[in-house]
Design a protein around this motif. Structure first.
Motif, PDB file in Angstrom:
ATOM      1  N   GLN A  31       0.802  -1.217   0.000  1.00 35.58           N
ATOM      2  CA  GLN A  31       0.000   0.000   0.000  1.00 35.58           C
ATOM      3  C   GLN A  31       0.840   1.275   0.000  1.00 35.58           C
ATOM      4  OE1 GLN A  31      -2.675  -1.784   3.248  1.00 35.58           O
ATOM      5  NE2 GLN A  31      -4.066  -0.446   2.155  1.00 35.58           N
ATOM      6  N   HIS A 132       0.903  -9.514   4.492  1.00 34.63           N
ATOM      7  CA  HIS A 132      -0.220  -8.577   4.343  1.00 34.63           C
ATOM      8  C   HIS A 132      -0.658  -8.611   2.880  1.00 34.63           C
ATOM      9  CE1 HIS A 132      -2.172  -4.898   6.403  1.00 34.63           C
ATOM     10  NE2 HIS A 132      -2.791  -5.036   5.236  1.00 34.63           N
ATOM     11  N   TRP A 133      -0.994  -9.834   2.427  1.00 26.53           N
ATOM     12  CA  TRP A 133      -1.747 -10.087   1.188  1.00 26.53           C
ATOM     13  C   TRP A 133      -0.945 -10.127  -0.114  1.00 26.53           C
ATOM     14  CZ3 TRP A 133      -6.391  -6.206   2.028  1.00 26.53           C
ATOM     15  CH2 TRP A 133      -6.979  -6.460   3.280  1.00 26.53           C
ATOM     16  N   ASN A 176      -1.960 -10.874   8.350  1.00 22.76           N
ATOM     17  CA  ASN A 176      -2.958  -9.828   8.504  1.00 22.76           C
ATOM     18  C   ASN A 176      -4.274 -10.304   7.897  1.00 22.76           C
ATOM     19  OD1 ASN A 176      -3.761  -6.937   9.025  1.00 22.76           O
ATOM     20  ND2 ASN A 176      -4.281  -7.116   6.861  1.00 22.76           N
ATOM     21  N   GLU A 177      -5.305 -10.388   8.721  1.00 23.93           N
ATOM     22  CA  GLU A 177      -6.681 -10.618   8.274  1.00 23.93           C
ATOM     23  C   GLU A 177      -6.840 -11.778   7.292  1.00 23.93           C
ATOM     24  OE1 GLU A 177      -8.278  -6.922   6.835  1.00 23.93           O
ATOM     25  OE2 GLU A 177      -8.154  -5.969   8.793  1.00 23.93           O
ATOM     26  N   ASN A 303      -8.197  -6.004  14.423  1.00 17.29           N
ATOM     27  CA  ASN A 303      -8.415  -4.919  13.466  1.00 17.29           C
ATOM     28  C   ASN A 303      -9.905  -4.620  13.495  1.00 17.29           C
ATOM     29  OD1 ASN A 303      -5.744  -5.351  12.856  1.00 17.29           O
ATOM     30  ND2 ASN A 303      -6.072  -5.883  10.710  1.00 17.29           N
ATOM     31  N   TYR A 305     -13.036  -2.020  12.407  1.00 17.75           N
ATOM     32  CA  TYR A 305     -13.542  -0.876  11.656  1.00 17.75           C
ATOM     33  C   TYR A 305     -15.032  -0.612  11.907  1.00 17.75           C
ATOM     34  CZ  TYR A 305      -9.032  -0.647   9.386  1.00 17.75           C
ATOM     35  OH  TYR A 305      -7.688  -0.503   9.169  1.00 17.75           O
ATOM     36  N   TRP A 336     -18.605   3.215   5.873  1.00 19.63           N
ATOM     37  CA  TRP A 336     -18.439   2.315   7.018  1.00 19.63           C
ATOM     38  C   TRP A 336     -19.057   2.953   8.258  1.00 19.63           C
ATOM     39  CZ3 TRP A 336     -12.670   0.196   6.618  1.00 19.63           C
ATOM     40  CH2 TRP A 336     -12.538  -0.482   5.390  1.00 19.63           C
ATOM     41  N   GLU A 363      -5.321  -2.364  14.058  1.00 16.61           N
ATOM     42  CA  GLU A 363      -5.791  -1.413  13.045  1.00 16.61           C
ATOM     43  C   GLU A 363      -7.120  -0.836  13.488  1.00 16.61           C
ATOM     44  OE1 GLU A 363      -6.116  -2.665   8.927  1.00 16.61           O
ATOM     45  OE2 GLU A 363      -4.232  -3.772   9.083  1.00 16.61           O
ATOM     46  N   TRP A 410      -4.745   3.061  11.828  1.00 16.62           N
ATOM     47  CA  TRP A 410      -4.612   2.896  10.393  1.00 16.62           C
ATOM     48  C   TRP A 410      -4.998   4.220   9.762  1.00 16.62           C
ATOM     49  CZ3 TRP A 410      -2.437  -0.746   7.451  1.00 16.62           C
ATOM     50  CH2 TRP A 410      -2.533  -0.539   6.060  1.00 16.62           C
ATOM     51  N   GLU A 417      -5.524   1.968  -1.389  1.00 11.52           N
ATOM     52  CA  GLU A 417      -6.520   1.214  -0.630  1.00 11.52           C
ATOM     53  C   GLU A 417      -7.106   0.094  -1.497  1.00 11.52           C
ATOM     54  OE1 GLU A 417      -7.355   0.668   2.395  1.00 11.52           O
ATOM     55  OE2 GLU A 417      -9.165  -0.458   1.885  1.00 11.52           O
ATOM     56  N   TRP A 418      -6.248  -0.869  -1.854  1.00  9.98           N
ATOM     57  CA  TRP A 418      -6.666  -2.103  -2.520  1.00  9.98           C
ATOM     58  C   TRP A 418      -7.628  -1.835  -3.681  1.00  9.98           C
ATOM     59  CZ3 TRP A 418      -2.921  -4.922  -0.906  1.00  9.98           C
ATOM     60  CH2 TRP A 418      -2.476  -4.847   0.418  1.00  9.98           C
ATOM     61  N   PHE A 426      -7.094   7.130   4.281  1.00 14.67           N
ATOM     62  CA  PHE A 426      -7.180   6.721   5.685  1.00 14.67           C
ATOM     63  C   PHE A 426      -6.074   7.356   6.536  1.00 14.67           C
ATOM     64  CE2 PHE A 426      -9.772   3.160   4.150  1.00 14.67           C
ATOM     65  CZ  PHE A 426     -10.579   2.846   5.233  1.00 14.67           C
TER      66      PHE A 426
HETATM   67  C1  FCB Z   1      -7.881  -3.466   6.458  1.00 10.80           C
HETATM   68  C2  FCB Z   1      -6.536  -3.793   5.846  1.00 10.80           C
HETATM   69  C3  FCB Z   1      -5.660  -2.599   5.609  1.00 10.80           C
HETATM   70  C4  FCB Z   1      -6.464  -1.396   5.119  1.00 10.80           C
HETATM   71  C5  FCB Z   1      -7.651  -1.153   5.999  1.00 10.80           C
HETATM   72  C6  FCB Z   1      -8.470   0.049   5.616  1.00 10.80           C
HETATM   73  O1  FCB Z   1      -8.791  -4.483   6.181  1.00 10.80           O
HETATM   74  O2  FCB Z   1      -5.832  -4.668   6.680  1.00 10.80           O
HETATM   75  O3  FCB Z   1      -4.635  -2.961   4.734  1.00 10.80           O
HETATM   76  O4  FCB Z   1      -6.789  -1.558   3.810  1.00 10.80           O
HETATM   77  O5  FCB Z   1      -8.468  -2.298   6.004  1.00 10.80           O
END
Ligand code: FCB
Length: 455
Positions: A31, A132-133, A176-177, A303, A305, A336, A363, A410, A417-418, A426
Motif C-alpha cells: 500500500q 499482508h496479502w 494480517n486478516e 483490526n 472498523y 463504514w 488497526e 490505520w 486502498e486495494w 485513511f
Molecule cells: C484493512 C486492511 C488494511 C487497510 C484497511 C483500511 O482491512 O488490513 O490494509 O486496507 O483495512
C-alpha cells in the motif's frame, strides 16, 4: 461507561492509559512502498490484479504508491515527530526471494534491515507483519495458497526473515486478516487473485491458518523471547431487527465471520454451526492441522472498523444471512458505520470467550474525502473525532477489565486502498500524490498532541 463526550479534543488523555501502553500507526508494504520493479523485487498477486482492467476502481496500481521505498526515512521521521513509540509495518515477500528456487535477495533483506534500524534509532518499537496479502506471483502460478507447497514456501520466507531480523524485532504478526486473504481474494473476488469460489476460499483460509500455526513454532525457535500473534479483522454482529429470525441470523453470521477464526485458533476446532452451513464446501483437513493452528500465541491483534448488521435471508448461501446498511447510522465517506461502542463490545467479547492473552488494536481508522486547503492544512475534523471516540471506547474497555496493551491507528499515510485505489484516504498524514508531499492532517496533529500528553 460514558460515550457522551462533551469536549472531544480534551475528553481523553494519554494519562488515562498505562505509561507503557503502545501508541503506534499501522502500514503495509504494497500500500505504501511503490518501487515494484526495483532491486530485484518480483511481481506479487497485487501487481497482477491491479494491472487487470476493471479490478481497481480508479484504474490505479501500487507501482508508485507513497514512494515509501525511497522516502522511508522521512516517513519514520514523521512517526517519530508524532511522538509514537511503535510502528507496525509489513514485509514484501516479493523483495526477499527472486523466485521458486528461494534464493534470498540481499537487496530486499538490506532494505528491511535499514528500515528496522531506522525504527529503533527513532524509538519506534517494530511490529512486523509477515504477510499482508502480497503473495509472490510465482507461487500463485503454482496454485497459490490452495497448494500446500505455499505453506512450506511461507515457512522458508519466515525462517529467512526471522533469522535476519529476529535480533532486532520482538513482535511478530504472522498474517494480517486471513478473512480478507481468503474470502475477498477467492470468494467475492474483490481482492487479488480474484477467484469466486467458496470451497476454494475455505481451503485457502485453512491453509493460511495452518501456515500461521506452523510459523508460530518457527518464530519461537528462531527468536528467543519473541512475542507472536495474528491480526484478525473482527466485526461485532448485530441483528437488523428484534425478530426471532434476525436474531438467529446473528449466530450463523458470527460463526463464519468471527468464530471460524477464533475457535480454531484457540483450540476448539471449526465451529460446528459453520461446518453444518458450508457442508461439502468445508476445507480438507490433514492430520495435525487443527493442533498446528492452535499453537499458543502471546497476543491477539484486533483490526476493528465497523459492526455488521445482519438480517435473515433464506436464499443466501451458505449463511442464510444478509448484511444491511441502516440509513440512520453515522458513516465515514467510505460508508463504514462509525461505532466506537462496537469496539468495546468486540474487545469485551474476545476477552470473555477466548484465552487471548494481551490484546492490541492493530488497526482502526476512517476514510474521508480530505482536501488540502488553501491555507495548506488538511482539516479532517471527522477523522479526529473518530479517533478520539475510539480511544475513549478503548479506555472504557480497559476500565471494564480488558487487557488491551496498545493501539495502532490505520494509517500513517494516505495510501493505495486495494480495490478502491487512491479513492480512499485513511491517513493521519495527507499525501499529495502529484508531488509526494506529506502534510500532517488535523487528526495527526491531535494524535501527536495526545501521545505527547499535550491535549
Ligand atoms: C484493512 C486492511 C488494511 C487497510 C484497511 C483500511 O482491512 O488490513 O490494509 O486496507 O483495512
Amino acid at each position: 461507561m460514558t460515550m457522551i463526550l462533551t469536549d472531544l479534543p480534551t475528553a481523553i488523555k494519554r494519562s488515562d492509559f498505562a505509561s507503557d501502553f503502545l501508541w503506534g500507526v499501522s502500514t503495509s508494504a504494497y500500500q505504501i512502498e511503490g518501487a515494484v520493479a526495483e532491486d530485484g523485487r518480483v511481481p506479487s498477486i497485487w501487481d497482477t490484479f491491479a494491472d487487470t482492467p476493471g479490478k481497481i476502481r480508479d484504474g490505479s496500481t501500487g507501482a508508485v504508491a507513497c514512494d515509501h521505498y525511497h522516502r522511508w526515512e522521512e516517513d519514520l521521521d514523521l512517526a517519530q515527530s508524532m511522538g509514537l513509540n511503535s510502528y507496525r509495518f509489513s514485509i514484501a515477500w516479493t523483495r526477499i526471494f527472486n523466485g521458486v528456487d528461494a534464493t534470498p535477495n540481499p537487496k530486499g533483506l538490506e532494505f528491511y534491515s535499514k528500515l528496522v534500524d531506522g525504527m529503533l534509532a527513532r524509538g519506534l518499537q517494530p511490529w512486523c507483519t509477515l504477510y499482508h496479502w502480497d503473495l509472490p506471483q510465482y507461487l500463485e502460478d503454482q496454485g497459490g495458497w490452495n497448494n500446500r507447497a505455499t505453506i512450506d514456501a511461507y515457512l522458508q520466507y519466515v525462517d529467512v526473515i526471522t533469522k535476519h531480523l529476529g535480533g532486532r524485532i520482538k513482535h511478530w504478526i504472522t498474517h494480517n486478516e486471513p478473512w480478507c486473504t481468503a474470502m475477498h481474494g477467492n470468494w467475492d473476488g474483490m481482492h487479488a487473485p480474484g477467484n469466486k469460489s467458496l470451497p476454494l476460499a475455505l481451503q485457502i483460509c485453512h491453509n493460511v491458518l495452518v501456515s500461521h500455526g506452523r510459523a508460530v513454532q518457527l518464530i519461537r525457535a528462531n527468536v528467543p523471547g519473541a512475542k507472536v500473534g495474528i491480526a484478525l479483522s473482527l466485526h461485532p454482529v448485530k441483528a437488523a431487527s428484534d425478530s426471532a429470525a434476525d436474531i438467529a441470523a446473528v449466530s450463523r453470521h458470527d460463526a463464519l465471520r468471527n468464530r471460524w477464526f477464533l475457535d480454531v485458533l484457540y483450540g476448539r476446532g471449526y465451529p460446528a454451526e459453520a461446518l453444518a452451513l458450508v457442508g461439502n464446501d468445508a476445507p480438507k483437513i490433514e492430520a495435525g492441522d487443527i493442533e498446528a493452528i492452535a499453537a499458543p500465541c502471546d497476543f491477539l491483534g484486533v483490526n476493528y472498523y465497523f459492526p455488521e448488521i445482519v438480517q435473515d435471508a433464506p436464499d443466501e448461501y451458505p449463511l442464510r444471512t444478509k448484511i444491511v446498511y441502516p440509513q440512520d447510522r453515522q458513516r465515514t465517506d467510505f460508508g463504514w458505520e462509525v461505532s466506537p461502542e462496537g469496539l468495546i463490545t468486540l474487545l469485551e467479547r474476545v476477552a470473555r470467550d477466548y484465552p487471548t492473552g494481551d490484546l492490541y488494536v492493530t488497526e482502526n481508522g476512517s476514510s474521508y474525502d480530505d482536501h488540502l486547503g488553501a491555507d495548506g492544512a488538511v482539516t479532517d475534523t471527522a477523522r479526529r473525532d473518530y479517533l478520539i471516540r475510539h480511544l475513549a471506547a478503548m479506555r472504557d474497555a480497559i476500565a471494564a477489565g480488558g487487557k488491551i496493551k496498545g493501539y495502532f491507528a490505520w494509517s500513517l499515510l494516505d495510501n493505495f486502498e486495494w480495490a478502491e485505489g487512491y479513492l480512499r484516504r485513511f491517513g493521519l498524514t495527507y499525501i499529495d500524490y502529484a508531488t509526494q508531499r506529506r502534510i500532517v492532517k488535523q487528526s495527526g496533529e491531535w494524535y501527536s498532541a495526545f501521545v505527547r500528553g499535550k491535549n
